[in-house]
Design an enzyme around this catalytic site. Sequence first.
Site, PDB file in Angstrom:
ATOM      1  N   LYS A 222       0.966  -1.209   0.023  1.00 31.17           N
ATOM      2  CA  LYS A 222      -0.159   0.087  -0.070  1.00 31.17           C
ATOM      3  C   LYS A 222       0.865   1.224   0.097  1.00 31.17           C
ATOM      4  O   LYS A 222       1.607   1.546   0.852  1.00 31.17           O
ATOM      5  CB  LYS A 222      -0.779   0.020   1.247  1.00 31.17           C
ATOM      6  CG  LYS A 222      -2.016   1.178   0.989  1.00 31.17           C
ATOM      7  CD  LYS A 222      -2.603   1.302   2.228  1.00 31.17           C
ATOM      8  CE  LYS A 222      -2.187   2.657   2.930  1.00 31.17           C
ATOM      9  NZ  LYS A 222      -2.155   3.802   2.370  1.00 31.17           N
TER      10      LYS A 222
ATOM     11  N   GLU B 183      10.815   1.394  10.058  1.00 34.46           N
ATOM     12  CA  GLU B 183      11.677   2.480  10.119  1.00 34.46           C
ATOM     13  C   GLU B 183      10.898   3.976  10.448  1.00 34.46           C
ATOM     14  O   GLU B 183       9.948   4.001   9.625  1.00 34.46           O
ATOM     15  CB  GLU B 183      12.280   2.430   8.550  1.00 34.46           C
ATOM     16  CG  GLU B 183      13.528   3.318   8.545  1.00 34.46           C
ATOM     17  CD  GLU B 183      13.235   4.869   8.197  1.00 34.46           C
ATOM     18  OE1 GLU B 183      13.027   5.451   9.224  1.00 34.46           O
ATOM     19  OE2 GLU B 183      13.223   5.231   7.066  1.00 34.46           O
TER      20      GLU B 183
ATOM     21  N   CYS C 220      14.020  11.100   6.488  1.00 32.52           N
ATOM     22  CA  CYS C 220      14.136  10.096   7.675  1.00 32.52           C
ATOM     23  C   CYS C 220      15.239  10.743   8.549  1.00 32.52           C
ATOM     24  O   CYS C 220      15.456  10.429   9.742  1.00 32.52           O
ATOM     25  CB  CYS C 220      13.742   8.867   7.824  1.00 32.52           C
ATOM     26  SG  CYS C 220      12.215   8.364   7.408  1.00 32.52           S
TER      27      CYS C 220
ATOM     28  N   GLU D 279      11.155  15.612  14.589  1.00 34.08           N
ATOM     29  CA  GLU D 279      11.478  15.540  13.298  1.00 34.08           C
ATOM     30  C   GLU D 279      10.434  16.613  12.670  1.00 34.08           C
ATOM     31  O   GLU D 279       9.425  16.098  12.551  1.00 34.08           O
ATOM     32  CB  GLU D 279      11.544  14.159  12.869  1.00 34.08           C
ATOM     33  CG  GLU D 279      12.176  14.142  11.161  1.00 34.08           C
ATOM     34  CD  GLU D 279      13.444  14.773  11.157  1.00 34.08           C
ATOM     35  OE1 GLU D 279      13.695  15.903  11.169  1.00 34.08           O
ATOM     36  OE2 GLU D 279      14.375  14.125  11.100  1.00 34.08           O
TER      37      GLU D 279
END
Lengths: 507, 143
Positions: free
Chosen positions: A189, A263, A302, A403
Amino acid sequence: MTKYIAPNLPGSKATFKSRYGNYIGGEWVAPKKEQYFENISPVNGKPFCEVPRSTAEDIELALDAAHKAKIGWGKTSVTDRASVLNKIADRMEQNLERLAVAETWDNGKPVRETLAADIPLAIDHFRYFAGVIRAQEGSCAELDDGTVAYHIHEPLGVVGQIIPWNFPLLMAAWKLAPALAAGNAIVLKPAEQTPASILEWLSIVGDLLPPGVLNVVNGFGLEAGKPLASSNRISKIAFTGETTTGRLIMQYASENLIPVTLELGGKSPNVFFADVGRENDAFYEKALEGFNMFALNQGEVCTCPSRAIVEESFASEFLEKAVARTKRFVPGDPLDTATTVGAQASRDQLEKILAYIDIGKQEGAEVLTGGHRAELSGDFAGGYYVMPTVFRGHNKMRVFQEEIFGPVVSTTTFNGFDEAMAIANDTLYGLGAGVWTRDVHQAYRAGRAIQAGRVWTNCYHLYPAHAAFGGYKQSGIGRENHKMMLGHYQQTKNLLVSYDKNPMGFF
Amino acid sequence: MTNANANANASASATVARVRVTPEAEALLAKLRLEHGPLLFHQSGGCCDGSAPMCYPAGDFKIGQRDVFLGEIAGAPFYIGGAQFELWKHTELTIDVVPGRGAGFSVESPHGVRFLTRSRVFTIEELDVLEANGPPWTGPREL
């Protein structure tokens, strides 16, 4: 310099269909409920195609196709599987510009990056896993004179993968290549912000795979992601995203006792020791470039080096030079190869970045440059652009701890090695890090002391296959980009064989 | 301080809330509750849609023992991971809604909107009140 023509205009390298289906069993299949959603390009904020808003029924259909295909693909020789992966890579190479333009339109990133990084790295990823699967061997151990333990790799079967929107095709390649090489069938997906480039990719390479080996179902997390992640018909789920969804995925996986790889991002420190400034040479230039890597992909990485930790004694000189470079970045037309900063991937992403810039200012961080939205004119007026921003503050500020996923770096200073390491490790995450120094002893010690899965040493933002990538702490579980990744997609079969004809004498 | 004591202080802390909601987000929550039943929030961290608040049907997400209960917005409990709370506790969160399409499993995405966390640094006076109220509730909480 080249300006690529926007997709669907005469002469463009890329054309999107007005409406896509799901890719199931090697065919385009309309979603069962016949619902679609509009896909918007962040380049101009306008819709450009419709994508299935799939539900559990579509996921089931894809799982049916995958289960039908898994035995044949799992028993296909590694020679033939590798050959298919190599052909995928070749086909991508022949269509590099088409894929790059499609990716830029779907995601907003500069075509300079998709041409030079996203697509070439994705191509190489298929070739890498085509290579390592051929070279992978099981083992055979002689336990005693008549007893041998054989260890043989077997595919898991059908696996689920949910990928993010920041590098749609590259993240797909990172997950697909090892899973396919290892002989699994897949239901994938894509992210709902960037559902289209992978559909164009499938129209280029889909025929190379036997039907059902790779199935792609688009839709929203709750409606399509949940039925996939919570299915008892997958043997593994892989996810890249953020921590709360990571926990949710693990909770679903725990219901079925299947493995997960996650992750989940980071808040990567980029540490600059004062000896970098000892000479005004190419290496100093490289370090200044390394500082500015925070703006690569508009910071939507990331491992964005979003915390620059600079030794106090040379900080003012270094930051002056580094920020002068940052000021040269100007967001612009992502399809122009001269553009170095493109659009943020979605409207809510833009809003989130602006909210973070706001809290940074409230907390007293000094804005060295940027600090606001970039207003573009003409065709790009509705797009989502942010000026690359440099903050100066301290590591307890929220702009140092979360982040932001935008072109924003927060800088602070340190005195001495121990303080550098303390600041670098004062974070919930541990995905990437950078260390810059001319002293090899210091470089090694810093690299080992930083609790992160990848420490770029005198470089940053390189993502070659064959270098393991993955997180410590809350950044996730598992490694990608390396042959060890095969282990995340394989079972170990042990045959414990006796070649002794005599009974043991127990019974 | 025990959770029972924290509970007893709930009224005192009402004047200084750790989490608030905009009228727009409140209206959306009312609509989403009709679709999904009771809801809860968990503040995310990390990459992609990290730092976005995730809104789930109440039974869908298991609140952990170290999750911190920040308060309630429009009838939905709002939690944040314990370690993340330590880094965020000096800020008041306001849950807003903006156009967009966040990834993740949050219930509002199909509507083409996304909840967004806006933040404000607490004043020293507000931090004193929060300090006096003691540590917040941790773990799942019945409303």
